[in-house]
Design an enzyme around this catalytic site. Structure first.
Site, PDB file in Angstrom:
ATOM      1  N   CYS A  72      -6.166  -6.017  -8.412  1.00 23.83           N
ATOM      2  CA  CYS A  72      -5.831  -7.621  -7.113  1.00 23.83           C
ATOM      3  C   CYS A  72      -6.810  -8.141  -5.861  1.00 23.83           C
ATOM      4  CB  CYS A  72      -4.704  -6.446  -6.676  1.00 23.83           C
ATOM      5  SG  CYS A  72      -3.814  -5.267  -7.965  1.00 23.83           S
ATOM      6  N   HIS A 114      -2.984  -6.195   2.889  1.00 22.03           N
ATOM      7  CA  HIS A 114      -2.492  -6.512   1.716  1.00 22.03           C
ATOM      8  C   HIS A 114      -1.159  -6.099   1.220  1.00 22.03           C
ATOM      9  CE1 HIS A 114      -4.367  -5.844  -2.261  1.00 22.03           C
ATOM     10  NE2 HIS A 114      -2.930  -4.335  -2.452  1.00 22.03           N
ATOM     11  N   GLU A 129      -3.618   1.433   4.778  1.00 26.83           N
ATOM     12  CA  GLU A 129      -3.888   0.392   5.151  1.00 26.83           C
ATOM     13  C   GLU A 129      -4.355   0.393   6.265  1.00 26.83           C
ATOM     14  OE1 GLU A 129      -3.970  -4.189   4.427  1.00 26.83           O
ATOM     15  OE2 GLU A 129      -2.471  -3.344   4.140  1.00 26.83           O
ATOM     16  N   LYS A 177       3.487 -10.705   1.594  1.00 28.09           N
ATOM     17  CA  LYS A 177       3.964 -10.133  -0.429  1.00 28.09           C
ATOM     18  C   LYS A 177       5.301 -10.435  -0.191  1.00 28.09           C
ATOM     19  CE  LYS A 177      -0.624  -7.985  -2.361  1.00 28.09           C
ATOM     20  NZ  LYS A 177      -1.151  -8.600  -1.157  1.00 28.09           N
ATOM     21  N   HIS A 200       4.204  -9.643  -5.264  1.00 27.81           N
ATOM     22  CA  HIS A 200       2.649  -9.805  -5.611  1.00 27.81           C
ATOM     23  C   HIS A 200       1.928 -10.598  -6.820  1.00 27.81           C
ATOM     24  CE1 HIS A 200      -0.858  -7.666  -5.563  1.00 27.81           C
ATOM     25  NE2 HIS A 200      -1.452  -6.035  -5.852  1.00 27.81           N
ATOM     26  N   PHE A 245      -6.272  -1.346  -8.320  1.00 24.04           N
ATOM     27  CA  PHE A 245      -6.844  -0.380  -8.677  1.00 24.04           C
ATOM     28  C   PHE A 245      -8.607   0.344  -9.344  1.00 24.04           C
ATOM     29  CE2 PHE A 245      -1.810  -0.752 -10.740  1.00 24.04           C
ATOM     30  CZ  PHE A 245      -1.012  -0.486  -9.795  1.00 24.04           C
TER      31      PHE A 245
END
Length: 417
Positions: free
Chosen positions: A165, A305, A316, A337, A342, A403
């Site tokens: 991502c 994010h 975060e 998002k 996403h 990831f």
């Protein structure tokens, strides 16, 4: 060596809440949710039955029918958003040294639908490998910059970045470095993704990563809400054209903002879970600030994010509070998002565009779908819940985490002579 300044001179977007930059920006400011029931395949046996799909997208509206059939959707999306960005930037490549124009693109997965469909056909057959001759060129991620370079005759650096991502943010950082080190005058960058298919939704369901709020898809993406239960899959593309400042001024280009810093780091913790204390997130923001020569007091907005997962949002936020200290309470924070879903490898691109437009227009897009406060988050933080907020924005930071523990951040600043 003299380090060049890098500015943004062209934007293009193809997203679940708008198929052009003006539509995308209007959707963000109005808090539009792009989520709804999946229309592309039968979801009756799937745990998650909704996503943020593109609305009424027909590749033949933009591409020759015969050519469109040779392209996976993630390539189609990239070509459409790039066409908008090139027109938006008023580029005439016959008047530019195309040996110094690069294309650096990001995608996390690439031609997932093509791979799924080809394997399905093979395993349902008699074992004879009757593969489409375009199978491999449709799947590989680097085919996007290849197609863009061929279409416009661009002969500069040409490659793809893959960091889940964080992919398109890494692509922008590479583009930024190539220009400021005087290896390019212009770089077309961005990201695209097309994973709303059986393999994509089924795979993320198996990881328990997706929201399963099938009774209310439009409010399923709930970053920082107490009842968040996973991310909502999105699809589309974003294109950002970066240009050396003097080159842009010479051709009379409009300038949206200046890209002033990029940071990268690794969590070195777990293949999918973020570091519980947000150490990688703190490091990547620290690195971006250092690269930009800015302090935490210089940042007015963070496009986080913020995927709407139980662990990710907490990690975060811990990183932001730990790094920014008292300056954290002067910031606006938001997760777009909540509206777009996403977009995985394309997330960095469309969220960078949201950040650029926020800096340009002094408006922070909201985090929608907030219903219940979570005591895990400091109530003094301004998450810009549900309604866009006007405020002066000198600089904005955009975070993307992938990831594998990949972290990337970019900082855009209001352009000044």
């Amino acid at each position: 060596m003299e380090v060049k300044r890098v500015v943004v001179t062209g934007l293009g977007a193809l997203t679940p809440i708008g198929s052009t930059i003006p539509e995308f920006w209007e959707g963000l400011l109005n808090g539009v949710s792009g989520a709804g029931p999946i229309t592309g395949f039968d979801t009756s046996k799937f745990k998650t039955k909704f996503a943020c799909e593109l609305k009424n997208f027909n590749p033949e509206d933009f591409l020759d029918k015969k050519e469109a059939r040779k392209l996976d959707p993630f390539v189609q999306y990239a070509l459409v958003s790039t066409d908008e960005a090139v027109k938006d930037g008023n580029f005439d490549f016959s008047q530019i040294d195309t040996n110094r124009v690069g294309v650096i693109w990001g995608s996390g997965i690439g031609g997932f639908k093509t791979f799924q469909d080809e394997m399905k056909n093979f395993f349902l057959g008699d074992g004879t490998p009757r593969m489409n001759p375009f199978f491999i060129p449709k799947v590989i991620i680097d085919i996007v910059p290849g197609h863009i370079s061929i279409k416009y005759g661009l002969r500069g650096p040409n490659f793809a970045t893959v960091s889940a991502c964080a992919s398109s943010t890494n692509a922008m950082i590479d583009a930024y470095n190539y220009i400021r080190l005087n290896m390019c005058d212009v770089v077309i960058s961005g990201g695209s993704e097309a994973i709303i298919n059986e393999a994509g939704i089924g795979g993320f369901n198996a990881m328990h990563a997706l929201s399963t709020r099938n009774d209310d898809p439009q409010t399923a993406s709930r970053p920082f809400d107490k009842d968040r239960d996973g991310f909502v899959a999105g699809e589309g593309a974003g294109t950002i054209i970066l240009e050396e400042l003097e080159h842009a001024k010479k051709r009379g280009a409009k300038i949206y903002a200046e890209l002033v810093g990029g940071g990268m780091s690794a969590d070195a913790n777990h293949i999918t879970a973020p570091h519980p204390q947000g150490l990688g997130a703190k490091m990547v923001m620290t690195n971006a600030l250092r690269d930009a020569g800015l302090t935490t007091a210089d940042i007015d907005y963070i496009n986080v994010h913020g995927t709407s997962t139980p662990l990710g949002d907490i990690s975060e936020t811990k990183a932001i509070v730990d790094l920014f200290g008292e300056d954290a309470y002067k910031l606006n924070i938001s997760s777009t998002k909540s509206m777009t879903g996403h977009l995985l490898g394309a997330a960095g691109a469309i969220e960078a565009i949201a950040s650029i437009l926020a800096v340009k227009n002094d408006i922070v897009p909201p985090t929608i779908n907030h219903f219940t406060d979570d005591p895990a988050f400091d109530p003094k933080l301004n998450f810009t819940f549900n309604v866009a907020q006007k405020r002066p924005i000198r600089a904005a930071l955009s975070n993307t985490f992938g990831f594998g523990g990949h972290n990337a951040s970019v900082i855009f600043k209001k352009y000044e002579e």
